[in-house]
Design an enzyme around this catalytic site. Sequence first.
Site, PDB file in Angstrom:
ATOM      1  N   HIS A  41       0.837  -1.203   0.000  1.00 13.97           N
ATOM      2  CA  HIS A  41       0.000   0.000   0.000  1.00 13.97           C
ATOM      3  C   HIS A  41       0.874   1.257   0.000  1.00 13.97           C
ATOM      4  O   HIS A  41       0.620   2.212  -0.739  1.00 13.97           O
ATOM      5  CB  HIS A  41      -0.861   0.054   1.273  1.00 13.97           C
ATOM      6  CG  HIS A  41      -1.902  -1.006   1.386  1.00 13.97           C
ATOM      7  ND1 HIS A  41      -2.050  -1.779   2.509  1.00 13.97           N
ATOM      8  CD2 HIS A  41      -2.867  -1.412   0.533  1.00 13.97           C
ATOM      9  CE1 HIS A  41      -3.057  -2.621   2.345  1.00 13.97           C
ATOM     10  NE2 HIS A  41      -3.571  -2.424   1.143  1.00 13.97           N
ATOM     11  N   LYS A 101     -17.119  -6.882   2.036  1.00 14.89           N
ATOM     12  CA  LYS A 101     -16.811  -8.318   2.000  1.00 14.89           C
ATOM     13  C   LYS A 101     -16.064  -8.723   3.272  1.00 14.89           C
ATOM     14  O   LYS A 101     -15.923  -9.901   3.554  1.00 14.89           O
ATOM     15  CB  LYS A 101     -15.933  -8.635   0.795  1.00 14.89           C
ATOM     16  CG  LYS A 101     -16.669  -8.584  -0.515  1.00 14.89           C
ATOM     17  CD  LYS A 101     -15.721  -9.026  -1.635  1.00 14.89           C
ATOM     18  CE  LYS A 101     -16.316  -8.700  -2.989  1.00 14.89           C
ATOM     19  NZ  LYS A 101     -15.282  -8.636  -4.025  1.00 14.89           N
ATOM     20  N   ARG A 119      -1.968  -6.003  -8.094  1.00 14.28           N
ATOM     21  CA  ARG A 119      -0.899  -6.965  -7.815  1.00 14.28           C
ATOM     22  C   ARG A 119      -0.790  -7.976  -8.951  1.00 14.28           C
ATOM     23  O   ARG A 119      -0.092  -7.785  -9.908  1.00 14.28           O
ATOM     24  CB  ARG A 119      -1.147  -7.654  -6.469  1.00 14.28           C
ATOM     25  CG  ARG A 119      -0.880  -6.737  -5.288  1.00 14.28           C
ATOM     26  CD  ARG A 119      -1.358  -7.318  -4.007  1.00 14.28           C
ATOM     27  NE  ARG A 119      -2.780  -7.591  -4.079  1.00 14.28           N
ATOM     28  CZ  ARG A 119      -3.511  -8.002  -3.071  1.00 14.28           C
ATOM     29  NH1 ARG A 119      -2.965  -8.224  -1.899  1.00 14.28           N
ATOM     30  NH2 ARG A 119      -4.811  -8.212  -3.212  1.00 14.28           N
ATOM     31  N   SER A 132      -2.988  -7.537   3.424  1.00 18.50           N
ATOM     32  CA  SER A 132      -3.191  -7.345   4.863  1.00 18.50           C
ATOM     33  C   SER A 132      -3.568  -8.659   5.525  1.00 18.50           C
ATOM     34  O   SER A 132      -3.132  -8.955   6.641  1.00 18.50           O
ATOM     35  CB  SER A 132      -4.302  -6.317   5.100  1.00 18.50           C
ATOM     36  OG  SER A 132      -3.979  -5.094   4.492  1.00 18.50           O
TER      37      SER A 132
HETATM   38  O1  PNS Z   1      -8.249  -2.679   0.476  1.00 17.95           O
HETATM   39  P1  PNS Z   1      -9.525  -3.233  -0.096  1.00 17.95           P
HETATM   40  O2  PNS Z   1     -10.294  -4.007   0.962  1.00 17.95           O
HETATM   41  O3  PNS Z   1      -9.313  -4.049  -1.341  1.00 17.95           O
HETATM   42  O4  PNS Z   1     -10.383  -1.951  -0.529  1.00 17.95           O
HETATM   43  C1  PNS Z   1     -11.680  -2.095  -1.054  1.00 17.95           C
HETATM   44  C2  PNS Z   1     -12.469  -0.776  -0.853  1.00 17.95           C
HETATM   45  C3  PNS Z   1     -12.525  -0.428   0.637  1.00 17.95           C
HETATM   46  C4  PNS Z   1     -11.767   0.346  -1.612  1.00 17.95           C
HETATM   47  C5  PNS Z   1     -13.906  -1.006  -1.439  1.00 17.95           C
HETATM   48  O5  PNS Z   1     -14.497  -2.070  -0.761  1.00 17.95           O
HETATM   49  C6  PNS Z   1     -14.755   0.252  -1.355  1.00 17.95           C
HETATM   50  O6  PNS Z   1     -14.662   1.104  -2.199  1.00 17.95           O
HETATM   51  N1  PNS Z   1     -15.590   0.357  -0.282  1.00 17.95           N
HETATM   52  C7  PNS Z   1     -16.458   1.507  -0.061  1.00 17.95           C
HETATM   53  C8  PNS Z   1     -17.895   1.199  -0.461  1.00 17.95           C
HETATM   54  C9  PNS Z   1     -18.097   1.342  -1.957  1.00 17.95           C
HETATM   55  O7  PNS Z   1     -17.864   2.377  -2.551  1.00 17.95           O
HETATM   56  N2  PNS Z   1     -18.559   0.248  -2.615  1.00 17.95           N
HETATM   57  C10 PNS Z   1     -18.859   0.247  -4.034  1.00 17.95           C
HETATM   58  C11 PNS Z   1     -17.657   0.057  -4.927  1.00 17.95           C
HETATM   59  S1  PNS Z   1     -16.965  -1.553  -4.733  1.00 17.95           S
END
Ligand code: PNS
Length: 165
Positions: free
Chosen positions: A17, A40, A91, A129
């Site tokens: 990150h 998720k 990745r 993570s």
């Molecule tokens: O580090 P991650 O868990 O891969 O990040 C994923 C994240 C937090 C960026 C994604 O889940 C997100 O955008 N969450 C906020 C809710 C949202 O906007 N959801 C719709 C698009 S997936």
Amino acid sequence: MRLAVCPGSFDPITNGHLSVIERASKLFDKVIVVVLINYKKPNGTFTPDERVEMIKRCVADMPNVEVDYYDGLLAEYAGLKNADAIVKGLRAMSDFEDEFQQAMINKKLNPNVETVFVTAGEDNMYLSSSLVRQVCALGGDVSEFVPKAIVEDIIKRIRGKDGHK
Ligand code: PNS
């Protein structure tokens, strides 16, 4: 001024990150690292406030980087901040489908913001993570995988107060 947001759940932030954030900070005038909820994996090891505080320590030497938390949609947050881009790390091919889907949804929700992918450096290709949490829980050394500033926080939280397995 070109502004990017670097979103993620950062539970906890890893060297992968940090490398994405660092590169975004060179491409854009200002970067906001935003901690969001990934639905998720809603039950985190660290609270959103803890994640923000840990990230702040890791980006202390990057003057154009801010850290924030938002309990809502990424596309909405990007709109509120008038961001030009969402910057994410990619990745391996296994990331691609999910990231592509998220980029498409975010574009539908907010057509004004572009998603830009930067590839993870080869040192960080395998990092996540959840792997860091797992290695730490089983007594492994995580100091190569996360910034030095947060190694102790992870050991204490995952292995308990004294840090022993
Ligand atoms: O580090 P991650 O868990 O891969 O990040 C994923 C994240 C937090 C960026 C994604 O889940 C997100 O955008 N969450 C906020 C809710 C949202 O906007 N959801 C719709 C698009 S997936």
